[in-house]
Motif scaffolding. Structure first.
Motif, mmCIF file in Angstrom:
data_model
loop_
_atom_site.group_PDB
_atom_site.id
_atom_site.type_symbol
_atom_site.label_atom_id
_atom_site.label_comp_id
_atom_site.label_asym_id
_atom_site.label_seq_id
_atom_site.Cartn_x
_atom_site.Cartn_y
_atom_site.Cartn_z
ATOM 1 N N GLU A 145 -6.678 0.467 2.139
ATOM 2 C CA GLU A 145 -6.372 0.864 0.771
ATOM 3 C C GLU A 145 -6.401 -0.341 -0.168
ATOM 4 O O GLU A 145 -6.965 -0.279 -1.263
ATOM 5 C CB GLU A 145 -4.997 1.546 0.693
ATOM 6 N N SER A 149 -4.435 5.770 -9.871
ATOM 7 C CA SER A 149 -4.629 4.345 -9.636
ATOM 8 C C SER A 149 -3.837 3.570 -10.683
ATOM 9 O O SER A 149 -4.209 3.560 -11.863
ATOM 10 C CB SER A 149 -6.105 3.962 -9.736
ATOM 11 N N GLU A 199 0.827 -1.208 0.000
ATOM 12 C CA GLU A 199 0.000 0.000 0.000
ATOM 13 C C GLU A 199 0.865 1.263 0.000
ATOM 14 O O GLU A 199 0.643 2.190 -0.801
ATOM 15 C CB GLU A 199 -0.913 0.009 1.231
ATOM 16 N N GLU A 203 1.289 4.022 -3.102
ATOM 17 C CA GLU A 203 0.931 5.426 -2.893
ATOM 18 C C GLU A 203 2.126 6.351 -3.127
ATOM 19 O O GLU A 203 1.960 7.474 -3.601
ATOM 20 C CB GLU A 203 0.383 5.604 -1.470
ATOM 21 N N ASN A 256 -5.829 -3.043 6.342
ATOM 22 C CA ASN A 256 -5.369 -2.768 4.973
ATOM 23 C C ASN A 256 -6.504 -2.174 4.139
ATOM 24 O O ASN A 256 -6.931 -2.752 3.138
ATOM 25 C CB ASN A 256 -4.851 -4.051 4.325
ATOM 26 N N SER A 291 -9.909 -1.403 -0.837
ATOM 27 C CA SER A 291 -10.555 -0.423 -1.731
ATOM 28 C C SER A 291 -10.133 -0.648 -3.177
ATOM 29 O O SER A 291 -10.971 -0.615 -4.093
ATOM 30 C CB SER A 291 -10.192 0.992 -1.284
ATOM 31 N N TRP A 292 -8.846 -0.893 -3.395
ATOM 32 C CA TRP A 292 -8.351 -1.156 -4.751
ATOM 33 C C TRP A 292 -8.975 -2.435 -5.317
ATOM 34 O O TRP A 292 -9.361 -2.475 -6.486
ATOM 35 C CB TRP A 292 -6.830 -1.291 -4.738
#
Length: 227
Positions: free
Chosen positions: A190, A150, A139, A143, A188, A193-194
Motif C-alpha cells: 500500500e 486517498s 498503512e 486505511e 508494504n 502504491s501511494w
C-alpha cells in the motif's frame, strides 16, 4: 540579499525533503517566492538571524517575519493564503487526523530510515524489518482513518499528507540505488502504491531534487557513515 517588504523568501537546501515540502506548498498555492540556497557548512549571518534556535532549513520569510520548521511553515501557508487548493480540510477533527499522521511520519518513519542509513550487516537487516513494521502501522492507520479515499490528494492536487510524505518517500529509489532495498514492495504494497501515485504528480516530479544528483550526494554521505 536585500529584503523587500511583502516578498516571500525561502531559505533552503536542494537535497532536503523538508525544504521540498515548503516549495510544493508554495507552488500549489501559486505563491511567488524567492529561493535562497543556503550553504549548510557555512551558514550565512542573515539565515542564522532568522533561525537562531535550530539553525536549520527550511526558513520561510514573509513580510520580514521568519517561520521555521517545515510542518509549522505548511500550516502558516495554509492559514495565510486561504485560496484553493486547500492543503487541509475545514473540519477540525479531519484536520487533527491529518496532523497526527504527518507527525507520525516525522517522528516514527523518518528516524527508521536514518537508522538503516547508518547501520551494517545484521543491524541493517533488523533496521529494515523495523521500518517495514512501522510502515505497516502507517498503512493500517491510513486505511482506518481515511476509508475509501486517498488522504495524500485533495481532488487532483496534492494535499497536506501528500506534501509531507511525498517530499521524502518519493526519493526512495535513490536510497535503494545507494544502499540497497529498504522498502520491500511485498511487505508494504500500500505504501509503495501511494508513493507511486504521488510521484506521478507533475508538480512532485518537477520539485523533487534531480535523481542522479541526489544519488551522488547520498552516496558520499553513506560512505562517510561506513568508515
Amino acid at each position: 540579499m536585500e529584503e523587500k517588504q511583502g516578498e516571500v523568501v525561502l531559505f533552503g537546501s536542494w537535497a532536503s525533503p523538508f525544504c521540498t515540502r515548503v516549495e510544493l506548498a508554495l507552488k500549489l498555492k501559486g505563491i511567488p517566492y524567492e529561493y535562497v540556497e543556503e550553504d549548510l557548512t557555512n551558514k550565512s549571518e542573515l539565515f542564522l538571524s532568522y533561525n537562531p534556535v535550530h539553525k536549520k532549513v527550511p526558513v520561510l520569510v514573509h513580510n520580514g517575519k521568519a517561520i521555521a520548521e517545515s510542518l509549522v511553515i505548511l500550516e502558516y501557508i495554509e492559514e495565510t493564503w486561504k485560496n484553493s487548493p486547500k492543503l487541509l480540510p475545514e473540519d477540525p477533527y479531519q484536520r487533527a487526523k491529518f496532523r497526527f499522521w504527518a507527525n507520525f511520519y516525522d517522528q516514527k518513519i523518518l528516524p527508521s530510515f536514518y537508522v538503516i542509513f547508518g547501520s551494517k550487516g545484521k543491524e541493517r537487516e533488523t533496521a529494515i524489518e523495523d521500518l517495514s513494521q512501522v510502515l505497516r502501522v502507517f498503512e493500517e492507520g491510513i486505511e482506518k482513518d481515511f476509508p475509501g479515499q486517498s488522504p495524500f490528494f485533495n481532488g487532483e492536487s496534492l494535499g497536506f499528507l501528500g506534501v509531507v510524505v511525498g517530499s521524502h518517500a518519493c526519493n526512495y529509489q535513490a536510497i535503494h540505488e545507494v544502499i540497497g532495498v529498504v522498502i520491500v514492495p511485498e511487505k508494504n504494497p500500500e505504501f509503495i502504491s501511494w508513493v507511486h501515485a504521488m510521484k506521478n504528480c507533475t508538480l512532485m516530479e518537477e520539485t523533487l531534487p534531480p535523481h542522479d544528483k541526489l544519488v551522488a550526494k547520498l552516496s558520499a554521505m553513506f560512505k562517510s557513515t561506513q568508515v
